[in-house]
Write a protein that holds these residues in place. Structure first.
Motif, short mmCIF file in Angstrom:
data_model
loop_
_atom_site.label_atom_id
_atom_site.label_comp_id
_atom_site.label_asym_id
_atom_site.label_seq_id
_atom_site.Cartn_x
_atom_site.Cartn_y
_atom_site.Cartn_z
N PRO A 86 27.10 -5.43 13.83
CA PRO A 86 27.17 -6.07 12.50
C PRO A 86 25.91 -5.83 11.67
O PRO A 86 25.99 -5.68 10.45
CB PRO A 86 27.35 -7.55 12.80
CG PRO A 86 27.38 -7.73 14.25
CD PRO A 86 27.26 -6.40 14.90
N PRO A 98 29.81 -6.97 3.96
CA PRO A 98 31.12 -7.29 4.53
C PRO A 98 31.13 -8.67 5.19
O PRO A 98 30.32 -8.95 6.07
CB PRO A 98 31.37 -6.20 5.57
CG PRO A 98 30.27 -5.21 5.41
CD PRO A 98 29.21 -5.82 4.59
N GLU A 100 33.21 -9.87 7.26
CA GLU A 100 33.51 -9.80 8.70
C GLU A 100 32.27 -9.48 9.53
O GLU A 100 32.15 -9.91 10.67
CB GLU A 100 34.65 -8.81 8.99
CG GLU A 100 34.41 -7.39 8.58
CD GLU A 100 34.80 -7.07 7.13
OE1 GLU A 100 34.65 -5.91 6.75
OE2 GLU A 100 35.22 -7.97 6.39
N SER A 101 31.33 -8.74 8.95
CA SER A 101 30.09 -8.44 9.66
C SER A 101 29.22 -9.69 9.78
O SER A 101 28.60 -9.93 10.82
CB SER A 101 29.31 -7.34 8.94
OG SER A 101 30.06 -6.15 8.91
N LYS A 103 30.36 -12.75 9.78
CA LYS A 103 31.07 -13.63 10.73
C LYS A 103 30.82 -13.15 12.17
O LYS A 103 30.56 -13.97 13.06
CB LYS A 103 32.55 -13.66 10.43
CG LYS A 103 33.35 -14.60 11.31
CD LYS A 103 34.78 -14.70 10.80
CE LYS A 103 35.69 -15.45 11.72
NZ LYS A 103 35.38 -16.79 12.01
N ALA A 104 30.90 -11.84 12.40
CA ALA A 104 30.66 -11.30 13.74
C ALA A 104 29.25 -11.61 14.22
O ALA A 104 29.01 -11.97 15.38
CB ALA A 104 30.93 -9.79 13.75
#
Length: 111
Positions: A86, A98, A100-101, A103-104
């Protein structure tokens, strides 16, 4: 007498060589162990800094720059992929980080 002295000198030389090999082995182990400890500490510090930056889920431009800088350090320090991936995605992202990055990375930090 000269033969005896030569034999003693040869024996002492062989003992010294054996001892030097053991000393060298011990030194190499110490260096490798020290390097491993430094890498572990560095990886922990990079993780700590990255986790602090993504804690609230909002990434400013300055924080994005910092996370991008941490990506290379994390990879060099041998941080796990759950942290480095991430970070690298954030570093390589354009103007928009991003979600999602982030969150990861938050999930990796929670572990």
């Amino acid at each position: 007498m000269k033969r005896r002295l030569a034999a003693l000198a040869a024996a002492a030389f062989l003992i010294a060589l054996t001892g030097c090999g053991q000393v060298q082995d011990a030194a190499e182990k110490a260096v490798n162990n020290g390097a491993s400890q430094v890498a572990t500490a560095a990886g922990g510090e990079v993780r700590k800094q990255a986790c602090a930056l993504v804690e609230d889920g909002l990434i400013s431009v300055k924080e994005k720059e910092l996370l991008g800088g941490l990506a290379a350090g994390a990879e060099t320090a041998g941080a796990p992929a759950e942290i480095t991936t991430p970070l690298r995605q954030i570093a390589d992202s354009g103007n928009q980080v991003p979600a999602e990055s982030i969150k990861a990375l938050q999930e990796a930090c929670a572990k």
